[in-house]
Design a protein around this motif. Sequence first.
Motif, PDB file in Angstrom:
ATOM      1  N   LEU A   1       0.829  -1.208   0.000  1.00  0.00           N
ATOM      2  CA  LEU A   1       0.000   0.000   0.000  1.00  0.00           C
ATOM      3  C   LEU A   1       0.866   1.262   0.000  1.00  0.00           C
ATOM      4  O   LEU A   1       0.585   2.219  -0.719  1.00  0.00           O
ATOM      5  CB  LEU A   1      -0.938  -0.015   1.218  1.00  0.00           C
ATOM      6  CG  LEU A   1      -2.177  -0.905   1.069  1.00  0.00           C
ATOM      7  CD1 LEU A   1      -2.837  -1.158   2.422  1.00  0.00           C
ATOM      8  CD2 LEU A   1      -3.177  -0.294   0.083  1.00  0.00           C
ATOM      9  N   TYR A   2       1.934   1.271   0.802  1.00  0.00           N
ATOM     10  CA  TYR A   2       2.722   2.518   0.825  1.00  0.00           C
ATOM     11  C   TYR A   2       3.510   2.687  -0.477  1.00  0.00           C
ATOM     12  O   TYR A   2       3.689   3.795  -0.965  1.00  0.00           O
ATOM     13  CB  TYR A   2       3.564   2.656   2.102  1.00  0.00           C
ATOM     14  CG  TYR A   2       5.028   2.269   2.072  1.00  0.00           C
ATOM     15  CD1 TYR A   2       5.469   1.181   2.798  1.00  0.00           C
ATOM     16  CD2 TYR A   2       5.968   3.027   1.371  1.00  0.00           C
ATOM     17  CE1 TYR A   2       6.812   0.830   2.807  1.00  0.00           C
ATOM     18  CE2 TYR A   2       7.314   2.683   1.377  1.00  0.00           C
ATOM     19  CZ  TYR A   2       7.738   1.563   2.086  1.00  0.00           C
ATOM     20  OH  TYR A   2       9.054   1.225   2.091  1.00  0.00           O
TER      21      TYR A   2
ATOM     22  N   PHE B   1       5.234  -5.114 -10.083  1.00  0.00           N
ATOM     23  CA  PHE B   1       3.882  -5.286 -10.635  1.00  0.00           C
ATOM     24  C   PHE B   1       2.779  -5.145  -9.588  1.00  0.00           C
ATOM     25  O   PHE B   1       1.743  -4.525  -9.848  1.00  0.00           O
ATOM     26  CB  PHE B   1       3.777  -6.644 -11.344  1.00  0.00           C
ATOM     27  CG  PHE B   1       4.059  -7.828 -10.456  1.00  0.00           C
ATOM     28  CD1 PHE B   1       3.033  -8.483  -9.797  1.00  0.00           C
ATOM     29  CD2 PHE B   1       5.370  -8.281 -10.271  1.00  0.00           C
ATOM     30  CE1 PHE B   1       3.295  -9.567  -8.984  1.00  0.00           C
ATOM     31  CE2 PHE B   1       5.638  -9.359  -9.449  1.00  0.00           C
ATOM     32  CZ  PHE B   1       4.602 -10.001  -8.785  1.00  0.00           C
ATOM     33  N   ALA B   2       2.994  -5.695  -8.406  1.00  0.00           N
ATOM     34  CA  ALA B   2       1.930  -5.651  -7.397  1.00  0.00           C
ATOM     35  C   ALA B   2       1.743  -4.216  -6.899  1.00  0.00           C
ATOM     36  O   ALA B   2       0.610  -3.750  -6.719  1.00  0.00           O
ATOM     37  CB  ALA B   2       2.270  -6.579  -6.244  1.00  0.00           C
ATOM     38  N   SER B   3       2.862  -3.515  -6.681  1.00  0.00           N
ATOM     39  CA  SER B   3       2.772  -2.121  -6.234  1.00  0.00           C
ATOM     40  C   SER B   3       2.039  -1.295  -7.288  1.00  0.00           C
ATOM     41  O   SER B   3       1.255  -0.389  -6.957  1.00  0.00           O
ATOM     42  CB  SER B   3       4.175  -1.538  -6.013  1.00  0.00           C
ATOM     43  OG  SER B   3       4.895  -2.338  -5.108  1.00  0.00           O
ATOM     44  N   HIS B   4       2.285  -1.613  -8.562  1.00  0.00           N
ATOM     45  CA  HIS B   4       1.651  -0.858  -9.637  1.00  0.00           C
ATOM     46  C   HIS B   4       0.157  -1.082  -9.685  1.00  0.00           C
ATOM     47  O   HIS B   4      -0.608  -0.149  -9.953  1.00  0.00           O
ATOM     48  CB  HIS B   4       2.294  -1.212 -10.990  1.00  0.00           C
ATOM     49  CG  HIS B   4       3.259  -0.148 -11.400  1.00  0.00           C
ATOM     50  ND1 HIS B   4       2.872   0.984 -12.088  1.00  0.00           N
ATOM     51  CD2 HIS B   4       4.584  -0.015 -11.166  1.00  0.00           C
ATOM     52  CE1 HIS B   4       3.924   1.763 -12.264  1.00  0.00           C
ATOM     53  NE2 HIS B   4       4.978   1.175 -11.715  1.00  0.00           N
ATOM     54  N   VAL B   5      -0.265  -2.306  -9.439  1.00  0.00           N
ATOM     55  CA  VAL B   5      -1.707  -2.581  -9.429  1.00  0.00           C
ATOM     56  C   VAL B   5      -2.375  -1.733  -8.337  1.00  0.00           C
ATOM     57  O   VAL B   5      -3.405  -1.088  -8.558  1.00  0.00           O
ATOM     58  CB  VAL B   5      -1.967  -4.087  -9.187  1.00  0.00           C
ATOM     59  CG1 VAL B   5      -3.445  -4.346  -8.899  1.00  0.00           C
ATOM     60  CG2 VAL B   5      -1.514  -4.885 -10.401  1.00  0.00           C
ATOM     61  N   ILE B   6      -1.738  -1.693  -7.163  1.00  0.00           N
ATOM     62  CA  ILE B   6      -2.314  -0.912  -6.063  1.00  0.00           C
ATOM     63  C   ILE B   6      -2.222   0.584  -6.371  1.00  0.00           C
ATOM     64  O   ILE B   6      -3.158   1.349  -6.116  1.00  0.00           O
ATOM     65  CB  ILE B   6      -1.608  -1.269  -4.742  1.00  0.00           C
ATOM     66  CG1 ILE B   6      -2.013  -2.699  -4.377  1.00  0.00           C
ATOM     67  CG2 ILE B   6      -1.994  -0.310  -3.620  1.00  0.00           C
ATOM     68  CD1 ILE B   6      -1.337  -3.263  -3.181  1.00  0.00           C
TER      69      ILE B   6
ATOM     70  N   THR C   1       1.180   7.377   5.964  1.00  0.00           N
ATOM     71  CA  THR C   1       0.427   6.583   6.949  1.00  0.00           C
ATOM     72  C   THR C   1       0.798   5.106   6.844  1.00  0.00           C
ATOM     73  O   THR C   1       1.100   4.446   7.859  1.00  0.00           O
ATOM     74  CB  THR C   1      -1.094   6.747   6.699  1.00  0.00           C
ATOM     75  OG1 THR C   1      -1.396   8.140   6.698  1.00  0.00           O
ATOM     76  CG2 THR C   1      -1.899   6.034   7.780  1.00  0.00           C
ATOM     77  N   PHE C   2       0.787   4.588   5.602  1.00  0.00           N
ATOM     78  CA  PHE C   2       1.089   3.159   5.447  1.00  0.00           C
ATOM     79  C   PHE C   2       2.563   2.859   5.753  1.00  0.00           C
ATOM     80  O   PHE C   2       2.894   1.777   6.231  1.00  0.00           O
ATOM     81  CB  PHE C   2       0.720   2.682   4.033  1.00  0.00           C
ATOM     82  CG  PHE C   2      -0.766   2.594   3.831  1.00  0.00           C
ATOM     83  CD1 PHE C   2      -1.573   1.918   4.740  1.00  0.00           C
ATOM     84  CD2 PHE C   2      -1.381   3.186   2.728  1.00  0.00           C
ATOM     85  CE1 PHE C   2      -2.950   1.845   4.560  1.00  0.00           C
ATOM     86  CE2 PHE C   2      -2.755   3.109   2.543  1.00  0.00           C
ATOM     87  CZ  PHE C   2      -3.543   2.441   3.462  1.00  0.00           C
ATOM     88  N   LEU C   3       3.438   3.828   5.467  1.00  0.00           N
ATOM     89  CA  LEU C   3       4.855   3.628   5.809  1.00  0.00           C
ATOM     90  C   LEU C   3       5.007   3.480   7.325  1.00  0.00           C
ATOM     91  O   LEU C   3       5.676   2.562   7.808  1.00  0.00           O
ATOM     92  CB  LEU C   3       5.678   4.822   5.309  1.00  0.00           C
ATOM     93  CG  LEU C   3       7.142   4.856   5.774  1.00  0.00           C
ATOM     94  CD1 LEU C   3       7.920   3.686   5.183  1.00  0.00           C
ATOM     95  CD2 LEU C   3       7.815   6.165   5.399  1.00  0.00           C
TER      96      LEU C   3
END
Length: 709
Positions: A168-169, A188-193, A211-213
């Motif tokens: 998420l972050y 790829f996963a970070s890009h989808v999010i 916040t997520f960090l």
Amino acid sequence: MPVRIAIGLAVTVVCVAVAGRRFHWISKLVRTGRTAPGRTRTDLAARAEAEVTEVAGQRKLLKWKVPGLAHFFTMWGFTILLFTIVEAYGDLFDPTFHIPGIGTSPVLGFIEDFFATAVLVALGVFTAIRIKNAPSRRERASRFYGSHTDAAWITLLLIFGVVSTLLLYRGAQIGTRPRQFPYGNWAFASHVIGAGLAGLGPRVDGVLATTFLLLNIAIISGFLVFVSYSKHLHIFMAPLNVAFSRRPRALGALDKTPDMDMENVTEDTVFGAGLIEHFTWKQMLDFVTCTECGRCQSVCPAWNTGKPLSPKLMIMNLRDNMFAQAPRLLAAASVDGEATSVSTSPEPQTLVPFTIEPDVLWSCTTCGSCVEQCPVDIEHVDAIVDMRRYQVLMESSFPSEAGLMLRNIENQGDPWGLGASKRTEWTNGLDFEVPVVADAIPDDVEYLYWVGCAGALDERARKQVQATARLLHRAGVSFAILGPKESCTGDPARRIGNEYLFQEQAKANITTLEGAGVKKIVATCPHCFNTLKNEYPALGGNFEVVHHAELLDYLVNAGKIVPGTGYRGTVTYHDPCYLGRHNRVFDEPRTVIGAIPGAKNVEMRRCRERGFCCGAGGARMWMEESIGTRVNMDRTLEALGTGADVVSTACPYCMIMLDDAVRANGKEDEVRVLDLSQLVEESMVVGATSDHRGPAVAAAERTSPVLED
Ligand code: SF4
Ligand code: SF4
């Protein structure tokens, strides 16, 4: 200092301090254990190999395919995600931070996202496994029965928190400053999010990224604390425990624990373990390393037949006792000079019966399945035998029926008390002379044939040693026996905990063998084989020892024994624990069966490393089995389920136990229990038929079997 840095650092410092204090306490506690001879080995190559295969390679866990793969990806996922932890702390101070050298490589971004995704998939697998195996539904059949399942669910939740906040972050970062995100679509996963969050706009994404960090850092820090107080301690302890394990491949000899040198006994000597502090530091390390996975429990023959012994619960109970007794142990040891007040310490509590019920202790067959399966190399059998030693040698407390066996060994040299004069009777049915060693083994004799108590004295086991003798004679292998000079190796005495009697027997036998100039021994009993080969060297007896299954394999391969067509049928081979798991002799018996032209081998589900015990080991042969169902029945029902007409094995005790159970099932007219030697010999009988009773009767009636070349 910006608020985000203050929050991130404050959470980290507090959690690291709490976890560090806990690890320091555990380290002090483990070091209160007694010395562990042979465990601080200098063999760095062997240690490295164990780390590579057991920890990095997850060798044991991968035997359980689906959970094994899930754990493999989780373990490696966490290792790879260490990079993301460095990045997160770097980001805390400088949002443009990247790990020097590799930090902007798209490959790193891909690997990080791949393992983050793999961990999420693995979490799904773990969740499904835990629901399917819920102890509330499956009770004793669940390997998680008795484990701290709440802690396991919290762990899964925390791991989910670590990975999801990471993605998420990173996704929010892409929305905030896409040009500064170095990995492009490779992550790829970070890009989808990131794509999902893009609609919120850079301002909101910026807030979310921070916040997520911070959440990511907080969950990682909290996880560290949770790990230090839970079964997930194994994340840090397992590599250590594996490094100090002395048996990465086979169980072999029992451990040499302190105070077991019977020549140097003083009034302070404590035999075995009666209080928690009598265990060694390695055993204490075992206790804190247990993951409560229950793999040991699910393969334990005692647990599977309704006995109260679960190797997992035993280790957990010992760990709980150790933690409860910690103030007293630390006060007594004054480790690092930080003694705790003795007045606040708990009273010493004897392990049996307060922590370990006597029936738990005496149910163990020492089959070694638990040690074989344990992914973190915990050595349950040594702990069990240490507690038995204390009961037998310090408390004189053990099952009364076993007392007769011990007295018989002491007085007559065999567990049945039949005496030395009967030890050559088995040779009466042979049509050739078996030399009995008088003073020295003749120069032209290659092997001392160690017949064993069962082989020499039990009617059914005698057939096994006779068949082996005939095959060796036929193959031109020269051998002699000790006859009345042979005495029990001491195996049942040692397994039940009477180390004194074991050492007496061992020393006497070593003196006899060395006096006779024996160099090479062939044994038919895996218990004798294991003791002579693996345990006598510690007492000065060094001989070249083979089991008859190994020798038959050699002779068949060398063309000196040629199995014939006298046997036709289906065979299922039962692995004796002390031949298979304890000494890794798995292939040789199967090669011999495979060389019999008419024999079709069918494996039982639990075979080789997972072979199920017959119930006789650990001196259980001489104890009542009044709790639950009988272990030999469980195993025999599995063998009968294969549809085989011969259950073959290579151990006199297994033969007796399985034969008893075949008869108890009323199947003796359909299924025979035969030693490997008997099966090979039967195949060589000219004119034998495929009717299972034909060759058996023929073989029994012939004093001189006609063998094919
Ligand atoms: S050695 Fe065998 S019987 Fe004993 S605890 Fe381990 S699995 Fe159970
Ligand atoms: S002793 Fe080993 S196999 Fe048994 S529950 Fe603990 S970690 Fe798992």
